[in-house]
Design a protein around this motif. Structure first.
Motif, PDB file in Angstrom:
ATOM      1  N   SER A  44       0.916  -1.287   0.161  1.00  0.00           N
ATOM      2  CA  SER A  44       0.443  -0.002  -0.220  1.00  0.00           C
ATOM      3  C   SER A  44       0.689   1.015   0.608  1.00  0.00           C
ATOM      4  O   SER A  44       1.431   1.089   1.111  1.00  0.00           O
ATOM      5  CB  SER A  44      -0.904   0.300   1.142  1.00  0.00           C
ATOM      6  N   ILE A  45       0.679   2.427  -0.817  1.00  0.00           N
ATOM      7  CA  ILE A  45       1.277   3.518  -0.987  1.00  0.00           C
ATOM      8  C   ILE A  45       0.584   4.700  -1.320  1.00  0.00           C
ATOM      9  O   ILE A  45      -0.628   4.714  -2.037  1.00  0.00           O
ATOM     10  CB  ILE A  45       2.621   3.478  -2.250  1.00  0.00           C
ATOM     11  N   ASP A  46       0.498   6.033  -0.402  1.00  0.00           N
ATOM     12  CA  ASP A  46      -0.621   7.200   0.098  1.00  0.00           C
ATOM     13  C   ASP A  46       0.768   7.724  -0.835  1.00  0.00           C
ATOM     14  O   ASP A  46       1.988   8.204  -1.049  1.00  0.00           O
ATOM     15  CB  ASP A  46      -0.750   7.173   0.985  1.00  0.00           C
ATOM     16  N   THR A  47       0.452   8.747  -1.634  1.00  0.00           N
ATOM     17  CA  THR A  47       1.657   9.319  -2.571  1.00  0.00           C
ATOM     18  C   THR A  47       0.571  10.914  -2.711  1.00  0.00           C
ATOM     19  O   THR A  47      -0.471  11.524  -3.440  1.00  0.00           O
ATOM     20  CB  THR A  47       1.170   9.516  -4.305  1.00  0.00           C
ATOM     21  N   LEU A  48       1.425  12.128  -2.037  1.00  0.00           N
ATOM     22  CA  LEU A  48       0.778  13.688  -1.880  1.00  0.00           C
ATOM     23  C   LEU A  48       1.611  14.392  -3.034  1.00  0.00           C
ATOM     24  O   LEU A  48       3.474  13.885  -2.624  1.00  0.00           O
ATOM     25  CB  LEU A  48       1.091  14.140  -0.900  1.00  0.00           C
ATOM     26  N   LEU A  49       1.211  14.795  -4.010  1.00  0.00           N
ATOM     27  CA  LEU A  49       2.050  15.550  -5.247  1.00  0.00           C
ATOM     28  C   LEU A  49       1.622  16.999  -4.928  1.00  0.00           C
ATOM     29  O   LEU A  49       0.475  17.719  -5.152  1.00  0.00           O
ATOM     30  CB  LEU A  49       2.015  15.131  -6.397  1.00  0.00           C
ATOM     31  N   ILE A  50       2.450  18.164  -4.666  1.00  0.00           N
ATOM     32  CA  ILE A  50       1.900  19.634  -4.475  1.00  0.00           C
ATOM     33  C   ILE A  50       3.366  20.396  -5.144  1.00  0.00           C
ATOM     34  O   ILE A  50       3.772  20.372  -5.149  1.00  0.00           O
ATOM     35  CB  ILE A  50       1.809  19.802  -3.076  1.00  0.00           C
ATOM     36  N   ASP A  51       2.327  20.718  -6.770  1.00  0.00           N
ATOM     37  CA  ASP A  51       2.994  21.603  -7.643  1.00  0.00           C
ATOM     38  C   ASP A  51       2.735  22.802  -8.207  1.00  0.00           C
ATOM     39  O   ASP A  51       1.550  23.400  -7.416  1.00  0.00           O
ATOM     40  CB  ASP A  51       2.389  21.002  -8.932  1.00  0.00           C
ATOM     41  N   PHE A  52       3.986  23.769  -7.749  1.00  0.00           N
ATOM     42  CA  PHE A  52       3.955  25.000  -8.576  1.00  0.00           C
ATOM     43  C   PHE A  52       4.234  24.673  -9.973  1.00  0.00           C
ATOM     44  O   PHE A  52       5.420  24.772 -10.420  1.00  0.00           O
ATOM     45  CB  PHE A  52       4.581  25.852  -7.392  1.00  0.00           C
ATOM     46  N   ASN A  53       3.405  25.235 -11.192  1.00  0.00           N
ATOM     47  CA  ASN A  53       3.558  25.438 -12.450  1.00  0.00           C
ATOM     48  C   ASN A  53       3.913  26.945 -13.121  1.00  0.00           C
ATOM     49  O   ASN A  53       2.772  27.273 -12.759  1.00  0.00           O
ATOM     50  CB  ASN A  53       2.228  24.641 -13.145  1.00  0.00           C
ATOM     51  N   ALA A  54       4.226  26.381 -14.325  1.00  0.00           N
ATOM     52  CA  ALA A  54       4.565  27.857 -14.727  1.00  0.00           C
ATOM     53  C   ALA A  54       4.641  27.256 -16.067  1.00  0.00           C
ATOM     54  O   ALA A  54       5.491  26.287 -16.541  1.00  0.00           O
ATOM     55  CB  ALA A  54       5.311  28.433 -14.543  1.00  0.00           C
TER      56      ALA A  54
END
Length: 595
Positions: A583-593
């Motif tokens: 079991s794997i939980d993944t959190l991604l927070i991205d700043f995009n331009a």
């Protein structure tokens, strides 16, 4: 009243040399200043010199200095003298009115011919037009203009700064073998009597929190003509993985690498048809169940797209691609005089689909694709006596050049045992894919509105590996299949658990791709990928750590805080479909331009 062209203007238009016309025009525009100067000078000159107007004196001076050609100067001189005479003859007798300024011309005064503003404007415009024409014909750099070639070059790119956390369950199996690491390096000895250490193992229990990562891509596209284009793009990346251009930061603050991400040429021989060759973006409309959004393809492709219907409210598209995945090394085996015959791994993809606008608020679309991955499965070798000094086995080429995890794995080396000590003969193995892959891809989409200003997109994607065949897999592997069994511990065909299906459903509320400040979306979806539904080397690298044998939920959202700049986040909670717990939980927070 009819407006008459000024005689000086007509004489000017008869000038023969562009440079002289430019000079004469500039002098005309400067006449008021020159006249004032001439008036000052005239008071100190003899009386005979004052009889000629300033205009005549200027023309004579230009002729004597060589600035005006003789025939041009004489024409201008004749016009000026005729004008002066006509002005004197038509001048009425002036009467002095009490309190009014005197209009009497005293000795030493100079009469200056008035050039109307419209005439000066006309001369200026003619001079400017001629100078610009000469600049273009002779290749000068015109003001506020850029070279023609630069208008055909476009620069584009994007930057993403990511904070990533991967959270593992404490009850996960700690015996997940990293077959990709083995295939990239030295083979692993599977004989427990001679193996000195464990095989490479994946981390499955220790969290990795708040890792900062970056992705940067910079491309140049050249429009060689309306039909032919070329492009080159560089991208970041921690390694040569085909499915990710994300670079992990840190590393002692070392400089980061750039890779050749794209290099292509395209030509459109017919309206709507584009032929592309080189290394280019994915020509197929697929989800990350099959191909990662970062994946680029090598080879050649043809794409067709055209609007249809009386109102052009529908569109059809089709794509065909021949994609080389891997070629056999030209000198394999390197330490043998007898080289192996050519073995090439290919992908042949075909897809067709369309969209249809039902009304202003509803549009539906769908596609059907077929992707044949040719020659990528593992093959068992001929018997190879490694104990006697051989350094390879005949099918070492059949191991994947790149893989993630999830596919069913088989041993590909038939290693001969030393007859003098068979129990203690080292058996270093490489590993291949047990299944073949011919993937059918069906997708459907509905764009609608919940209410005004709230667009909603619903996506459904289903894939089926039509080549999935358990009996054929065990036959090819000669029973040497290593993973994807049930929990009983048995390794027989009866205990084998895998599958050849995958699907994804997702709903997106809001603007799917925010670009303008204030645009946003939220999304939710569910994904399930059975172990042998697709090759695990080419799909999304973030869900479940990449690959197949995964199922779980995805929620996320995005908000554009400026034009072409937005913040996004995704939470992915996943676990295995079959086999040991993972079991794997993944959190991604991205700043995009994007630019």
């Amino acid at each position: 009243m009819k407006t008459l062209a000024h005689p000086f203007s007509s004489a000017f238009r008869r000038a023969r040399a562009p440079g002289l016309r430019t000079l004469a025009g500039a002098l005309v525009l400067a006449l008021p200043t020159l006249a004032a100067h001439a008036q000052t000078q005239a008071t100190s000159q003899a009386a005979p010199a004052a009889k000629e107007s300033t205009m005549v004196q200027l023309i004579r001076g230009l002729m004597s200095s060589g600035a005006l050609a003789k025939d041009v100067g004489e024409a201008l001189l004749a016009q000026a003298q005729a004008e002066a005479l006509a002005s004197q003859q038509s001048q009425p007798t002036q009467r002095r009115v009490a309190g009014a300024p005197s209009t009497r011309v005293d000795n030493g005064d100079v009469r200056v011919t008035y050039v109307p503003q419209t005439v000066r404007d006309q001369i200026r415009d003619e001079v400017k037009a001629e100078v610009m024409a000469q600049a273009k014909s002779e290749g000068w750099a015109a003001p506020n203009e850029t070279p023609e070639w630069s208008k055909r070059i476009h620069v584009e790119g994007d930057v993403r700064v990511r904070n990533e956390s991967r959270l593992y369950a404490g009850g996960n199996s700690d015996q997940v073998v990293n077959f990709a690491a083995i295939n990239k390096g030295d083979p692993y000895d599977v004989n427990p009597n001679t193996a000195a250490e464990l095989p490479p193992l994946l981390n499955t229990r220790e969290n990795r929190s708040n890792q900062w990562r970056v992705r940067a891509r910079l491309g140049v596209v050249a429009d060689l003509s309306e039909s032919t284009h070329a492009g080159v793009r560089l991208a970041s990346g921690s390694d040569d993985s085909p499915v990710s251009t994300t670079q992990t930061l840190g590393g002692g603050l070392q400089k980061k690498a750039l890779w050749l991400d794209q290099a292509w040429l395209s030509h459109s021989p017919l309206d709507g048809l584009t032929l592309t060759g080189g290394r280019f973006g994915n020509p197929f409309q697929t989800t990350e169940l099959l191909f990662s959004s970062d994946l680029n393809m090598d080879g050649v492709a043809a794409s067709f797209r055209r609007a249809v219907g009386a109102k052009k409210d529908a569109e059809v598209f089709a794509s065909l691609g021949f994609i080389p995945l891997e070629y056999l090394s030209s000198d394999f085996p390197s330490r043998s005089q007898d080289k192996a015959p050519s073995q090439s791994k290919w992908l042949v993809g075909l897809q067709a689909g369309g969209t249809w606008k039902l009304n202003d608020s509803n549009r539906v679309g769908g596609s059907l694709g077929y992707f044949d991955f040719h020659n990528i499965s593992g093959e068992v070798s001929a018997a190879c006596a490694l104990y006697a000094g051989e350094d390879h086995c005949s099918t070492d080429w059949s191991r994947p050049a790149f893989m993630q995890k999830g596919n069913t794995i088989m041993s590909i080396r038939d290693i001969a045992l030393n007859p003098n000590d068979p129990a203690n003969t080292p058996t270093p193995q490489y590993f291949g894919l047990a299944s073949q892959f011919r993937v059918l891809d069906v997708a459907a989409r509905w764009d609608t509105e919940v209410t005004t200003g709230f667009p909603l997109r619903l996506d459904l994607n289903y894939l089926r590996n039509t080549a999935y065949d358990v009996k054929e897999m065990f036959s090819r592997a000669r029973g040497n299949i290593l993973n994807n069994y049930g929990g009983s511990g048995a390794t027989t065909q009866t205990a084998f658990r895998s599958g050849g299906n995958a699907y994804q459903v997702q709903a997106t509320l809001g603007t799917v791709q925010p670009q303008l400040k204030g645009q946003w979306h939220v999304l939710a979806g569910y994904r399930r990928i059975e172990p042998d539904a697709v090759p695990d080397g080419y799909n999304d690298a973030t869900f479940h750590g990449g690959g197949t044998n995964a199922r779980g939920f995805i929620i996320g959202g995005a908000y554009a805080f400026d034009k072409n700049a937005w913040l996004s986040g995704r939470w992915m909670s996943s676990k295995e479909v079959v086999g040991p717990p993972l079991s794997i939980d993944t959190l991604l927070i991205d700043f995009n331009a994007r630019f």
